[in-house]
Design an enzyme around this catalytic site. Structure first.
Site, PDB file in Angstrom:
ATOM      1  N   ASN A  18       0.869  -1.181   0.000  1.00 45.95           N
ATOM      2  CA  ASN A  18       0.000   0.000   0.000  1.00 45.95           C
ATOM      3  C   ASN A  18       0.903   1.226   0.000  1.00 45.95           C
ATOM      4  OD1 ASN A  18      -1.805   2.042   0.491  1.00 45.95           O
ATOM      5  ND2 ASN A  18      -2.339   1.397   2.578  1.00 45.95           N
ATOM      6  N   LYS A  20       0.124   4.260  -0.363  1.00 46.27           N
ATOM      7  CA  LYS A  20      -0.525   5.471   0.174  1.00 46.27           C
ATOM      8  C   LYS A  20      -0.289   6.656  -0.779  1.00 46.27           C
ATOM      9  CE  LYS A  20      -0.234   3.370   4.666  1.00 46.27           C
ATOM     10  NZ  LYS A  20      -0.187   3.505   6.110  1.00 46.27           N
ATOM     11  N   HIS A 104      -9.599   1.190   4.772  1.00 41.88           N
ATOM     12  CA  HIS A 104      -8.345   1.367   5.513  1.00 41.88           C
ATOM     13  C   HIS A 104      -8.593   2.298   6.703  1.00 41.88           C
ATOM     14  CE1 HIS A 104      -4.264   2.603   6.485  1.00 41.88           C
ATOM     15  NE2 HIS A 104      -3.862   1.520   5.857  1.00 41.88           N
ATOM     16  N   GLU A 106      -7.005   4.698   7.844  1.00 39.84           N
ATOM     17  CA  GLU A 106      -6.779   6.130   7.581  1.00 39.84           C
ATOM     18  C   GLU A 106      -8.014   6.751   6.936  1.00 39.84           C
ATOM     19  OE1 GLU A 106      -3.052   5.638   5.516  1.00 39.84           O
ATOM     20  OE2 GLU A 106      -2.080   5.154   7.414  1.00 39.84           O
ATOM     21  N   GLU A 176      -5.633  -5.048  10.555  1.00 42.77           N
ATOM     22  CA  GLU A 176      -4.635  -3.999  10.754  1.00 42.77           C
ATOM     23  C   GLU A 176      -4.921  -3.271  12.065  1.00 42.77           C
ATOM     24  OE1 GLU A 176      -2.530  -2.729   6.937  1.00 42.77           O
ATOM     25  OE2 GLU A 176      -4.298  -1.492   7.113  1.00 42.77           O
ATOM     26  N   GLY A 182       2.168   2.269  10.811  1.00 44.12           N
ATOM     27  CA  GLY A 182       3.114   3.377  10.682  1.00 44.12           C
ATOM     28  C   GLY A 182       3.844   3.724  11.965  1.00 44.12           C
ATOM     29  N   SER A 219       3.167  -2.124  10.337  1.00 43.98           N
ATOM     30  CA  SER A 219       4.611  -2.168  10.573  1.00 43.98           C
ATOM     31  C   SER A 219       5.241  -3.507  10.206  1.00 43.98           C
ATOM     32  CB  SER A 219       4.931  -1.790  12.031  1.00 43.98           C
ATOM     33  OG  SER A 219       4.529  -0.462  12.294  1.00 43.98           O
TER      34      SER A 219
HETATM   35  P1  PGA Z   1       2.645   0.312   7.653  1.00 45.46           P
HETATM   36  O1  PGA Z   1       1.199   0.540   7.012  1.00 45.46           O
HETATM   37  O2  PGA Z   1       3.171  -0.991   7.096  1.00 45.46           O
HETATM   38  O3  PGA Z   1       3.441   1.501   7.236  1.00 45.46           O
HETATM   39  O4  PGA Z   1       2.456   0.229   9.127  1.00 45.46           O
HETATM   40  C1  PGA Z   1       0.318  -0.529   6.794  1.00 45.46           C
HETATM   41  C2  PGA Z   1      -0.959  -0.021   6.203  1.00 45.46           C
HETATM   42  O5  PGA Z   1      -1.344   1.116   6.483  1.00 45.46           O
HETATM   43  O6  PGA Z   1      -1.619  -0.730   5.424  1.00 45.46           O
END
Ligand code: PGA
Length: 261
Positions: A18, A20, A104, A106, A176, A182, A219
């Site tokens: 992903n 982003k 997601h 976010e 997740e 993140g 992560s």
């Molecule tokens: P990350 O993000 O691996 O940077 O923690 C995962 C995600 O948001 O799908």
């Protein structure tokens, strides 16, 4: 910490990047070319998908993907119409996507996406031939107060209620934990296995196929991928930050291959 997985019931593994809101078209093309050089591509047991920003999709599709599949990071729940700024699932198919990330955290946090909307998006995406990757996850305070499964089951139930058990059966679920995204603080393999097993059992209880792939995200790195992939109920990973680094993502794909050998 690695957890037990039986070698007799190996399902195929899915590694999804992903990206982003990162990378201009040339940067996206360079990264995919580098992944191709590093051999971070699909084989019969490992599927590799990258989800770049909308603006890079056409360039990537036109220039060849080295066996890597294309996904998008979101879509609208309607076919077309007066939805300024939105992109439909058909448009994503049209530019060569086969997957779409839906719900997601976010988007839930920043755009107030609800489980009902997520269900509608999944339903529509599947109708036009995109495989939804449906994200669920708990906040830190929810985990700390022992509400992880309650929260996840509530999210799943509402999505199933809106989309239907059939749609979710043909989708991918991504667990997740919001506190792991993140932050560099991935959940441990044991925590992930516990949650994935509980999700799988719950899906079966509500007549969704227990064979739905369940990915872990939050992560994921080259260093923790092997431990995560060793878990019986982990069918792959949704990778954010580490998917922007060719070597790191290639190593994660490599670990997925080891798992399914
Ligand atoms: P990350 O993000 O691996 O940077 O923690 C995962 C995600 O948001 O799908």
């Amino acid at each position: 910490m690695a957890c037990q997985r039986s070698t007799t019931e190996v399902r195929s593994t899915l590694v999804v990047g992903n990206w982003k809101m990162n990378l201009l078209r040339n940067e996206a093309l360079d990264l995919v070319a580098e992944l191709g050089r590093l051999g971070a591509v699909a084989n019969e047991l490992v599927d590799v998908v990258i989800c770049p920003p909308f603006t890079a999709l056409t360039s990537l599709a036109d220039h060849g993907m080295h066996g890597i599949k294309l996904g998008a990071q979101n879509c609208h729940f309607s076919q077309k119409g007066a939805y300024t700024g939105e992109v439909s699932a058909e448009m994503l198919c049209d530019v060569g996507c086969s997957y779409v990330i839906i719900g997601h955290s976010e988007r839930r946090r920043d755009y107030n996406e609800t489980d009902a909307e997520i269900g509608r998006k999944a339903h529509h995406a599947l109708q036009v031939g995109l495989r939804p990757i449906i994200c669920v996850g708990e906040l830190l305070e929810e985990r700390q107060s022992g509400k992880t499964l309650e929260v996840l089951f509530r999210q799943i139930d509402e999505i199933v209620e809106t989309a239907g058990a059939d749609v979710v059966s043909k989708s991918v679920i991504a667990y997740e934990p919001v506190w792991a995204i993140g932050t560099g603080l991935a959940a441990t393999s044991a925590q992930v296995q516990d949650v994935h097993a509980a999700i799988r059992a719950h899906l079966e209880e509500i007549t969704v196929s227990g064979a739905v792939p369940i990915l872990y995200g939050g992560s994921v790195t080259a260093a923790n991928a092997a431990g995560l992939f060793s878990c019986q109920d982990v069918d792959g990973a949704l990778v954010g930050g580490a998917s922007l680094k060719a070597q790191e993502f290639a190593q994660i794909v490599h670990e997925a291959r080891q798992r399914t050998r």
